[in-house]
Design an enzyme around this catalytic site. Structure first.
Site, PDB file in Angstrom:
ATOM      1  N   SER A   1      -2.976   0.553  14.762  1.00  0.00           N
ATOM      2  CA  SER A   1      -3.691   1.818  14.936  1.00  0.00           C
ATOM      3  C   SER A   1      -4.135   1.955  16.376  1.00  0.00           C
ATOM      4  CB  SER A   1      -4.924   1.847  14.018  1.00  0.00           C
ATOM      5  OG  SER A   1      -5.821   2.882  14.374  1.00  0.00           O
TER       6      SER A   1
ATOM      7  N   ASN B   1       1.627   3.432  -2.525  1.00  0.00           N
ATOM      8  CA  ASN B   1       1.465   4.442  -3.568  1.00  0.00           C
ATOM      9  C   ASN B   1       1.032   5.791  -3.000  1.00  0.00           C
ATOM     10  OD1 ASN B   1      -1.172   2.587  -3.644  1.00  0.00           O
ATOM     11  ND2 ASN B   1      -1.811   4.705  -4.019  1.00  0.00           N
TER      12      ASN B   1
ATOM     13  N   GLY C   1       0.136   8.048   1.133  1.00  0.00           N
ATOM     14  CA  GLY C   1       0.114   8.029   2.587  1.00  0.00           C
ATOM     15  C   GLY C   1       1.435   7.685   3.239  1.00  0.00           C
ATOM     16  N   ILE C   2       1.354   7.128   4.449  1.00  0.00           N
ATOM     17  CA  ILE C   2       2.565   6.840   5.205  1.00  0.00           C
ATOM     18  C   ILE C   2       3.387   5.733   4.548  1.00  0.00           C
ATOM     19  CG2 ILE C   2       1.563   7.655   7.372  1.00  0.00           C
ATOM     20  CD1 ILE C   2       1.254   4.743   8.226  1.00  0.00           C
ATOM     21  N   GLY C   3       2.739   4.850   3.803  1.00  0.00           N
ATOM     22  CA  GLY C   3       3.482   3.817   3.086  1.00  0.00           C
ATOM     23  C   GLY C   3       4.397   4.419   2.041  1.00  0.00           C
TER      24      GLY C   3
ATOM     25  N   GLY D   1       0.809  -1.216   0.000  1.00  0.00           N
ATOM     26  CA  GLY D   1       0.000   0.000   0.000  1.00  0.00           C
ATOM     27  C   GLY D   1       0.838   1.260   0.000  1.00  0.00           C
TER      28      GLY D   1
ATOM     29  N   TYR E   1     -13.282  -2.198  12.121  1.00  0.00           N
ATOM     30  CA  TYR E   1     -11.935  -1.680  11.910  1.00  0.00           C
ATOM     31  C   TYR E   1     -11.062  -1.974  13.129  1.00  0.00           C
ATOM     32  CZ  TYR E   1      -8.148   1.646  10.934  1.00  0.00           C
ATOM     33  OH  TYR E   1      -6.917   2.221  10.707  1.00  0.00           O
TER      34      TYR E   1
END
Length: 302
Positions: free
Chosen positions: A149, A22, A24-26, A20, A174
């Site tokens: 999280s 592409n 954000g934090i990744g 993941g 979640y």
């Protein structure tokens, strides 16, 4: 000032997968790791977005080594295909960062019939790690990093209805997927140690960071403006869990500010529920059954 990207050690020669990545934090983590000399694979569902992220990193760091790979965590078939392709092309892996995730979407199921959040955030990464763990164990500095999280604090594993077929509640679902990330990390740590492997299993959380996950919600847009730290700052706990020589296996990292919402990355504590060994073992066994994947962590020979 605290620990920051400048503290990331040289990563030359290391192969790293970031799921993941592409956005954000990744993406921010992958960018730093590539700048530090790592051979980074952006494992993403959307090929076009992955290529765009690759181009951004290479524009900023022209000597970086960055590749892309097709990975849809909502499909065990895709997970297997990615792992097979990676093994054939690279054959070595030092660090796996299980970063990708979905957050409070409308009710849906993965290709294999799992509730979307539990299926992507936990089971997809469980299956991916199982299929690459031998490569990681072969590395003298192998690590598996899972991005959890603060939502884990409200999470419980509902073994009677893992797929929320008896009434879907987005936030509790979640929370279940995020505490599952921690049960997985702690159980993997125990299993690796029992088998005599030096691979470290660590976890991290980004605090409250301004990413695409929050921006999908109107309330999130407002909260971002008030509370959120940047994506770059949000990536720091992941980077520390992945690269700090002193980040021992079984450790959990997050921001040092009030309520761990923002700040420099430090070792933090997850809630007591996440350390329940019986729940972790049961979840591990069920995850093996659901994904059809076993870790087969044979004891390491001297």
């Amino acid at each position: 000032m605290g620990w920051n990207a400048n503290n990331v050690p040289d990563q030359t020669g290391k192969h790293i997968i970031v799921t993941g990545s592409n956005s954000g934090i990744g993406f921010e983590a992958a960018k730093v790791l590539a700048a530090k000399g790592a051979h980074v694979t952006l494992a993403c569902r959307n090929a076009d977005k992955a290529k765009a992220a690759q181009a951004q990193i290479l524009k900023a760091h022209k000597n970086a080594t960055v590749e892309t790979g097709s990975l849809d965590l909502a499909s065990l078939k895709s997970v297997a295909a990615f792992a097979k392709a990676y093994r054939k092309k690279q054959g070595t892996l030092d660090i796996l960062i299980n970063n990708a995730g979905v957050m409070v979407p409308p009710y849906g199921k993965t290709e294999d019939g799992f509730e979307l959040q539990f299926g992507c955030n936990h089971l997809g990464h469980f299956a991916l790690t199982a299929q690459l763990i031998d490569l990681i164990n072969a590395s003298p500095e192998g690590r598996v990093v899972s991005v959890a999280s603060q939502a884990h604090r409200g999470g419980r594993i509902n073994f009677d209805d893992l797929n929320w077929e008896k009434g879907y509640k987005p936030w509790p679902a979640y929370g279940q997927s995020k505490i599952a990330n921690l049960y997985f990390t702690y159980e993997l740590d125990r299993n690796l140690k029992d088998a005599g492997h030096t691979t470290r299993a660590t976890a991290a959380h980004p605090g409250y960071s301004s990413t695409n996950l929050q921006r999908t919600m109107t309330a999130g847009t407002i909260a971002n403006a008030i509370f959120a730290q940047s994506q770059k700052a949000g990536a720091l706990p992941t980077l520390r869990a992945a690269t700090d020589p002193d980040a021992e296996s079984g450790s959990y990292w997050g921001p040092n500010g009030i309520m761990e919402m923002r700040g420099a990355p430090v070792k933090v504590k997850s809630n007591g529920r996440s350390h329940d060994k019986r729940v972790a073992r049961r979840l591990w066994e069920i995850s093996e059954e659901l994904t059809g994947q076993s870790f087969a962590l044979q004891a390491r020979t001297a």
